[in-house]
Design a protein around this motif. Sequence first.
Motif, PDB file in Angstrom:
ATOM      1  N   MET A   1      29.784  44.271  32.464  1.00 37.13           N
ATOM      2  CA  MET A   1      28.509  43.594  32.201  1.00 37.13           C
ATOM      3  C   MET A   1      27.977  43.940  30.817  1.00 37.13           C
ATOM      4  SD  MET A   1      27.508  41.562  34.543  1.00 37.13           S
ATOM      5  CE  MET A   1      25.909  41.273  33.763  1.00 37.13           C
ATOM      6  N   GLY A   2      28.786  44.357  29.923  1.00 38.95           N
ATOM      7  CA  GLY A   2      28.271  44.698  28.602  1.00 38.95           C
ATOM      8  C   GLY A   2      27.452  45.970  28.670  1.00 38.95           C
ATOM      9  N   ASP A  49      43.129  45.316  30.503  1.00 36.82           N
ATOM     10  CA  ASP A  49      42.588  44.286  31.388  1.00 36.82           C
ATOM     11  C   ASP A  49      41.318  44.811  32.045  1.00 36.82           C
ATOM     12  OD1 ASP A  49      43.088  45.357  34.353  1.00 36.82           O
ATOM     13  OD2 ASP A  49      44.787  45.961  33.105  1.00 36.82           O
ATOM     14  N   GLU A  50      40.542  43.905  32.580  1.00 37.62           N
ATOM     15  CA  GLU A  50      39.421  44.234  33.467  1.00 37.62           C
ATOM     16  C   GLU A  50      39.622  43.446  34.752  1.00 37.62           C
ATOM     17  OE1 GLU A  50      35.420  43.923  31.259  1.00 37.62           O
ATOM     18  OE2 GLU A  50      36.907  43.253  29.808  1.00 37.62           O
ATOM     19  N   VAL A  51      39.632  44.147  35.868  1.00 36.91           N
ATOM     20  CA  VAL A  51      39.757  43.481  37.168  1.00 36.91           C
ATOM     21  C   VAL A  51      38.482  43.753  37.950  1.00 36.91           C
ATOM     22  CG1 VAL A  51      40.991  43.448  39.377  1.00 36.91           C
ATOM     23  CG2 VAL A  51      42.281  43.647  37.241  1.00 36.91           C
ATOM     24  N   GLU A  52      37.893  42.701  38.503  1.00 36.23           N
ATOM     25  CA  GLU A  52      36.687  42.879  39.315  1.00 36.23           C
ATOM     26  C   GLU A  52      37.031  42.761  40.804  1.00 36.23           C
ATOM     27  OE1 GLU A  52      33.630  41.339  35.839  1.00 36.23           O
ATOM     28  OE2 GLU A  52      34.226  39.927  37.414  1.00 36.23           O
ATOM     29  N   TYR A  53      36.532  43.710  41.556  1.00 37.59           N
ATOM     30  CA  TYR A  53      36.799  43.790  42.994  1.00 37.59           C
ATOM     31  C   TYR A  53      35.529  43.512  43.767  1.00 37.59           C
ATOM     32  CZ  TYR A  53      40.649  46.616  41.136  1.00 37.59           C
ATOM     33  OH  TYR A  53      41.725  47.059  40.414  1.00 37.59           O
ATOM     34  N   PRO A 101      30.025  49.342  36.859  1.00 35.88           N
ATOM     35  CA  PRO A 101      29.252  48.510  37.790  1.00 35.88           C
ATOM     36  C   PRO A 101      29.302  47.042  37.368  1.00 35.88           C
ATOM     37  CG  PRO A 101      27.771  49.691  36.313  1.00 35.88           C
ATOM     38  CD  PRO A 101      29.162  50.126  35.969  1.00 35.88           C
ATOM     39  N   GLU A 102      29.020  46.186  38.294  1.00 41.62           N
ATOM     40  CA  GLU A 102      28.941  44.754  37.997  1.00 41.62           C
ATOM     41  C   GLU A 102      27.663  44.186  38.605  1.00 41.62           C
ATOM     42  OE1 GLU A 102      29.707  42.139  36.562  1.00 41.62           O
ATOM     43  OE2 GLU A 102      31.271  42.922  35.239  1.00 41.62           O
ATOM     44  N   PHE A 103      27.443  42.889  38.415  1.00 43.86           N
ATOM     45  CA  PHE A 103      26.181  42.299  38.850  1.00 43.86           C
ATOM     46  C   PHE A 103      25.936  42.464  40.353  1.00 43.86           C
ATOM     47  CE2 PHE A 103      23.383  38.971  40.318  1.00 43.86           C
ATOM     48  CZ  PHE A 103      22.316  39.119  39.453  1.00 43.86           C
ATOM     49  N   LEU A 108      32.811  45.995  41.975  1.00 46.39           N
ATOM     50  CA  LEU A 108      33.094  47.012  40.983  1.00 46.39           C
ATOM     51  C   LEU A 108      34.174  46.500  40.050  1.00 46.39           C
ATOM     52  CD1 LEU A 108      34.859  50.089  42.629  1.00 46.39           C
ATOM     53  CD2 LEU A 108      34.515  47.957  43.797  1.00 46.39           C
ATOM     54  N   GLU A 109      34.134  47.049  38.850  1.00 48.19           N
ATOM     55  CA  GLU A 109      35.111  46.622  37.850  1.00 48.19           C
ATOM     56  C   GLU A 109      35.971  47.824  37.476  1.00 48.19           C
ATOM     57  OE1 GLU A 109      33.875  44.367  34.100  1.00 48.19           O
ATOM     58  OE2 GLU A 109      34.701  46.217  33.297  1.00 48.19           O
ATOM     59  N   GLY A 110      37.275  47.628  37.484  1.00 44.45           N
ATOM     60  CA  GLY A 110      38.193  48.699  37.110  1.00 44.45           C
ATOM     61  C   GLY A 110      39.022  48.303  35.908  1.00 44.45           C
ATOM     62  N   LEU A 263      39.308  38.000  35.785  1.00 51.81           N
ATOM     63  CA  LEU A 263      40.326  38.831  35.145  1.00 51.81           C
ATOM     64  C   LEU A 263      40.180  38.624  33.647  1.00 51.81           C
ATOM     65  CD1 LEU A 263      43.043  40.461  35.179  1.00 51.81           C
ATOM     66  CD2 LEU A 263      44.208  38.242  35.289  1.00 51.81           C
ATOM     67  N   GLN A 264      39.838  39.691  32.918  1.00 51.31           N
ATOM     68  CA  GLN A 264      39.647  39.558  31.467  1.00 51.31           C
ATOM     69  C   GLN A 264      40.634  40.452  30.731  1.00 51.31           C
ATOM     70  OE1 GLN A 264      35.542  40.788  31.284  1.00 51.31           O
ATOM     71  NE2 GLN A 264      34.783  38.704  31.542  1.00 51.31           N
ATOM     72  N   ILE A 265      41.025  40.010  29.550  1.00 50.92           N
ATOM     73  CA  ILE A 265      41.992  40.765  28.758  1.00 50.92           C
ATOM     74  C   ILE A 265      41.422  40.945  27.356  1.00 50.92           C
ATOM     75  CG2 ILE A 265      44.413  40.922  28.060  1.00 50.92           C
ATOM     76  CD1 ILE A 265      44.217  40.359  30.995  1.00 50.92           C
TER      77      ILE A 265
HETATM   78 MG    MG Z   1      33.092  42.548  34.357  1.00 48.80          MG
END
Ligand code: MG
Length: 657
Positions: A1-2, A49-53, A101-103, A108-110, A263-265
Amino acid sequence: MGLLSLGTPMHWDEAKKHAHHVRTHGIIQFLNLWEATKDSQKDCLLWGDEVEYMVVSFDEETKRARLSLRVWEILQVLAKQEEDAKLDPTNKQLVDSSWHPEFGRYMLEGTPGQPYMGLPRDLLAVERNMKLRRELARKYMKPNEVPITLTSYPRLGCAGECLDPHYKPHGPAARSLFLPDEVINAHARFPTLAANIRRRRGSKVAINMPIFHDKNTPKPFIDPTIPTFDDYPEDKNAIEQGAALPDHIYMDAMAFGMGCSCLQITFQAVNVEEARKIYDQMATLGPIMLALTAAAPIYRGYLSDVDCRWNVIAQSVDDRTEEERGLKPLKDNKYRIPKSRYDSIDSYISNDPNNKPEYNDIPLIYDKDIYKKLSDNGIDDLLARHISHLFIRDPLVIFHELLNVDDNESTDHFENLQSTNWQTMRFKPPPSKTSPIGWRVEFRSMEVQLTDFENAAFAIFIVLVTRAVLSFNTNFYIPISKVDENMKVAHHRNAVLGEKFHFRKQIFPQSRPGTPATGTPSGSPRVSHATLPHLNRPAGQSQSEEYELMTIDEIINGKPSVGFPGLLGLVNNYLNTLNVDIETRCEISKYLELIKKRANGTLMTAASWMRQFVQNHPEYKQDSVVSEKINYDLMKTVEKINKGEVQVPELLGNFTV
Ligand code: MG
Ligand code: ADP
Ligand code: MG
Ligand code: MG
Ligand code: MG
Ligand code: MG
């Protein structure tokens, strides 16, 4: 989340008075950063990468799946473990992941604990690391909780039973008819973000996704599940008041969008110019990869007629006022703004000679004063436009404690605007003047996949595309308005097989006008653009010669009849130029095989697979409704796929978990 600053956030009524201050200092901070880092050179590729769960909680007695709101507790343990592990050099496993943390309070983001380096053997660490993260997250969950990588939760916002523990809908931040504020991350930044978007906009956000009309779905579809409250004027009747459209699934809160996972790279470039080049080249792939990774067909308990999350998020954070949206003449606001702050990029930024001015064919709204300030301080036209375009927005969350900072040290005000311009690509400067981290680019359009194997495959494919882009000096430019057209089409149900996308035909630099496509690595002779024949034609004509409509199969797997190699062709050519041992090459091929087969339709997207799961479920009544039991069975199946207990060759091919 920046950025996640601590402090007391301002109500919009107060924050808006400081918007000018934050923008002004944000630009000073950017200029200071620029002066210190513009010549920064890095010699190796770093990427991650960023993976959100989402954390799903199962109740086996009642056969219910709900979203667990316990993530804050889980994150605290994970963060503590991460800190302890950093101090203990023998504890290898735990530093391999990093948690954010995420919104959503169920998200959660790993990320990998360290960025990945080099190529290509290191690529084989990606899936291992993703698996490790999943196991680690699971370790701190209750036995009935599981981390699921699902782009949109099918029954988020369904009355009564979507959250664990249960809270009644409604709350002062979102004022949602469907969700309590408890669904939002408890950190002050998040509810303030939701509330200030609503306050700035002047009404609740209104998200409407077309419903998928099945045999028994009423036509027109007027959703009987929309409640009425009379706490706030907008709640009396969302249908009569026009917020909820007929034949659509209506959602009314930021959580419906920012509560989606992706999924962000992120890649580090050797220098700022290379970052700008990767930004532009990859921007054209945003919609293609959105359609190819499509994984979000169900919203608020209904099958929708879209396969992807992007527009849901765009509408969920649309803070534009009626004036800015063009519904009223401009009076209090400065600009008419065509897009939400979560949307596709509006301009290419590279000084690559391939980036012809006519490709930036969307009229760019930008802050003229900020543009001038940037130009006066030596920022070139394209970059000054980019930054002053981001800065047409207001800062949404300002912390009292952080209003006055040292612009030589802090980048907070810059990051405030940068990190709330959620676009398909993000151009990331070094985090600070003294950071060892260089200029980076983030690829943001992809939907998260159900398994680590798939997420690793898409991450690896994308990083290899960026290497091929640099190695072959590719040219993917098409007018940016066409990228936007692609973005719209990418949402359509089954766009991956059913739609065509604008794509450039000649993607290699031409050594002589008229010579056929080559795949030689860069360094091959290039001629001045003035000698290329299409430059002598009027823009419209030359453009249609440069690009055409292609299927995703053609874009990925190529069109041999005309010598178009496709992105996989590029990647394989690139791998051929490296000394890759056979074992590594075979391993990488497994991932590339998935991409190939998703693109040619041999394998289903997650979106198609979930649709099929719902439509084949014995409880499904062909009325678009995804019931509690269907949702429970879907979540259970997704969990079993991840444990290797259920095989889904239609989704994963030969691959077994
Ligand atoms: Mg995120
Ligand atoms: P954000 O949420 O701002 O997009 P995150 O910090 O969550 O960013 O994730 C950034 C990703 O970039 C992570 O995968 C991380 O491993 C990776 N990364 C970290 N440092 C670098 C670097 N120097 N170059 C490239 N990628 C990096
Ligand atoms: Mg992140
Ligand atoms: Mg982030
Ligand atoms: Mg990110
Ligand atoms: Mg924009």
